[in-house]
Design an enzyme around this catalytic site. Structure first.
Site, PDB file in Angstrom:
ATOM      1  N   GLY A 127       0.838  -1.189   0.000  1.00  0.00           N
ATOM      2  CA  GLY A 127       0.000   0.000   0.000  1.00  0.00           C
ATOM      3  C   GLY A 127       0.874   1.241   0.000  1.00  0.00           C
ATOM      4  O   GLY A 127       2.018   1.208   0.459  1.00  0.00           O
ATOM      5  N   GLN A 145       2.861  10.088   1.184  1.00  0.00           N
ATOM      6  CA  GLN A 145       4.163   9.420   1.260  1.00  0.00           C
ATOM      7  C   GLN A 145       5.078   9.784   0.089  1.00  0.00           C
ATOM      8  O   GLN A 145       6.286   9.559   0.151  1.00  0.00           O
ATOM      9  CB  GLN A 145       3.989   7.892   1.306  1.00  0.00           C
ATOM     10  CG  GLN A 145       3.336   7.406   2.586  1.00  0.00           C
ATOM     11  CD  GLN A 145       3.214   5.901   2.604  1.00  0.00           C
ATOM     12  OE1 GLN A 145       2.269   5.342   2.082  1.00  0.00           O
ATOM     13  NE2 GLN A 145       4.207   5.233   3.169  1.00  0.00           N
ATOM     14  N   CYS A 150       5.671  -0.001   7.396  1.00  0.00           N
ATOM     15  CA  CYS A 150       5.351   1.121   6.520  1.00  0.00           C
ATOM     16  C   CYS A 150       6.572   1.478   5.685  1.00  0.00           C
ATOM     17  O   CYS A 150       7.682   1.524   6.210  1.00  0.00           O
ATOM     18  CB  CYS A 150       4.928   2.319   7.373  1.00  0.00           C
ATOM     19  SG  CYS A 150       4.535   3.786   6.421  1.00  0.00           S
ATOM     20  N   LEU A 151       6.353   1.753   4.411  1.00  0.00           N
ATOM     21  CA  LEU A 151       7.470   2.112   3.528  1.00  0.00           C
ATOM     22  C   LEU A 151       8.138   3.413   3.968  1.00  0.00           C
ATOM     23  O   LEU A 151       9.296   3.660   3.618  1.00  0.00           O
ATOM     24  CB  LEU A 151       6.985   2.237   2.075  1.00  0.00           C
ATOM     25  CG  LEU A 151       6.544   0.923   1.413  1.00  0.00           C
ATOM     26  CD1 LEU A 151       5.924   1.203   0.059  1.00  0.00           C
ATOM     27  CD2 LEU A 151       7.699  -0.052   1.289  1.00  0.00           C
ATOM     28  N   HIS A 161      -4.581   1.539   7.559  1.00  0.00           N
ATOM     29  CA  HIS A 161      -3.224   2.108   7.524  1.00  0.00           C
ATOM     30  C   HIS A 161      -3.133   3.244   6.505  1.00  0.00           C
ATOM     31  O   HIS A 161      -2.594   4.316   6.798  1.00  0.00           O
ATOM     32  CB  HIS A 161      -2.235   0.977   7.189  1.00  0.00           C
ATOM     33  CG  HIS A 161      -0.798   1.378   7.131  1.00  0.00           C
ATOM     34  ND1 HIS A 161       0.148   0.911   8.015  1.00  0.00           N
ATOM     35  CD2 HIS A 161      -0.125   2.189   6.281  1.00  0.00           C
ATOM     36  CE1 HIS A 161       1.331   1.439   7.724  1.00  0.00           C
ATOM     37  NE2 HIS A 161       1.192   2.219   6.661  1.00  0.00           N
ATOM     38  N   GLU A 162      -3.675   3.023   5.305  1.00  0.00           N
ATOM     39  CA  GLU A 162      -3.556   4.040   4.242  1.00  0.00           C
ATOM     40  C   GLU A 162      -4.447   5.248   4.533  1.00  0.00           C
ATOM     41  O   GLU A 162      -4.051   6.387   4.282  1.00  0.00           O
ATOM     42  CB  GLU A 162      -3.873   3.434   2.872  1.00  0.00           C
ATOM     43  CG  GLU A 162      -2.967   2.274   2.448  1.00  0.00           C
ATOM     44  CD  GLU A 162      -1.480   2.544   2.603  1.00  0.00           C
ATOM     45  OE1 GLU A 162      -1.051   3.705   2.458  1.00  0.00           O
ATOM     46  OE2 GLU A 162      -0.739   1.585   2.899  1.00  0.00           O
ATOM     47  N   HIS A 222      -2.811   7.482   6.883  1.00  0.00           N
ATOM     48  CA  HIS A 222      -1.810   8.347   6.242  1.00  0.00           C
ATOM     49  C   HIS A 222      -2.446   9.657   5.750  1.00  0.00           C
ATOM     50  O   HIS A 222      -1.824  10.714   5.811  1.00  0.00           O
ATOM     51  CB  HIS A 222      -1.185   7.647   5.033  1.00  0.00           C
ATOM     52  CG  HIS A 222       0.026   6.825   5.350  1.00  0.00           C
ATOM     53  ND1 HIS A 222       1.147   7.349   5.931  1.00  0.00           N
ATOM     54  CD2 HIS A 222       0.297   5.510   5.143  1.00  0.00           C
ATOM     55  CE1 HIS A 222       2.060   6.381   6.072  1.00  0.00           C
ATOM     56  NE2 HIS A 222       1.565   5.259   5.607  1.00  0.00           N
TER      57      HIS A 222
HETATM   58 ZN    ZN Z   1       2.448   3.436   5.601  1.00  0.00          ZN
END
Ligand code: ZN
Length: 147
Positions: A46, A51, A89-90, A131-132, A135
């Protein structure tokens, strides 16, 4: 399509609340394409627009290979149950933590054609929805880690 740089934890942009998309412009379509490419290259499941430094309510998720989900202005309209699991998380590379999330989550969003869609996810997909969407409100999973 182009790969974009993923912002890291500590960047102020990740803490901002994103603005809704009011019109599907070519820029929004490019953003969706770039998010997907960037997510694939980073081998994530995701990625949300903030991000990559874009403060709009847009995210992509792909928990099943080849099943890309594009979300514009997503919101959780129903949820049930509970799951505890490892999350990463990236934007927070090299770390992971236990986070409690609902087991089932239904999201309403707009797709790239401007149509309103509803998608229900279970387990990993439900976790990704939460999660997204977090963000898009400037929330990172590390804010929710219990240990
Ligand atoms: Zn994330």
């Amino acid at each position: 399509m182009a790969k974009r740089n993923i912002l890291r934890f500590g960047d102020e942009t990740l803490r901002k609340v994103c603005r809704p998309v009011t019109e599907i412009t070519p820029q929004i379509l490019t953003l969706l394409d770039d998010l997907a490419e960037t997510m694939h290259k980073a081998e994530g499941v995701g990625l949300a627009a903030p991000q990559v430094g874009v403060l709009r309510r847009v995210a992509v998720i792909e928990t099943e290979p080849g099943q890309l989900i594009e979300l514009i202005n997503p919101k959780i309209i129903a949820y049930s149950g509970e799951q505890e699991g490892v999350e990463a998380c990236l934007s927070v590379p090299g770390r992971q933590g236990m986070v409690t999330r609902p087991m089932n989550v239904t999201v309403q969003a707009m797709n790239r054609r401007g149509e309103t869609v509803e998608i229900t996810g279970h387990e990993l997909l439900a976790r990704c929805f939460c999660h997204e969407i977090d963000h898009l409100d400037g929330v990172l999973y590390i804010d929710r880690v219990k240990r």
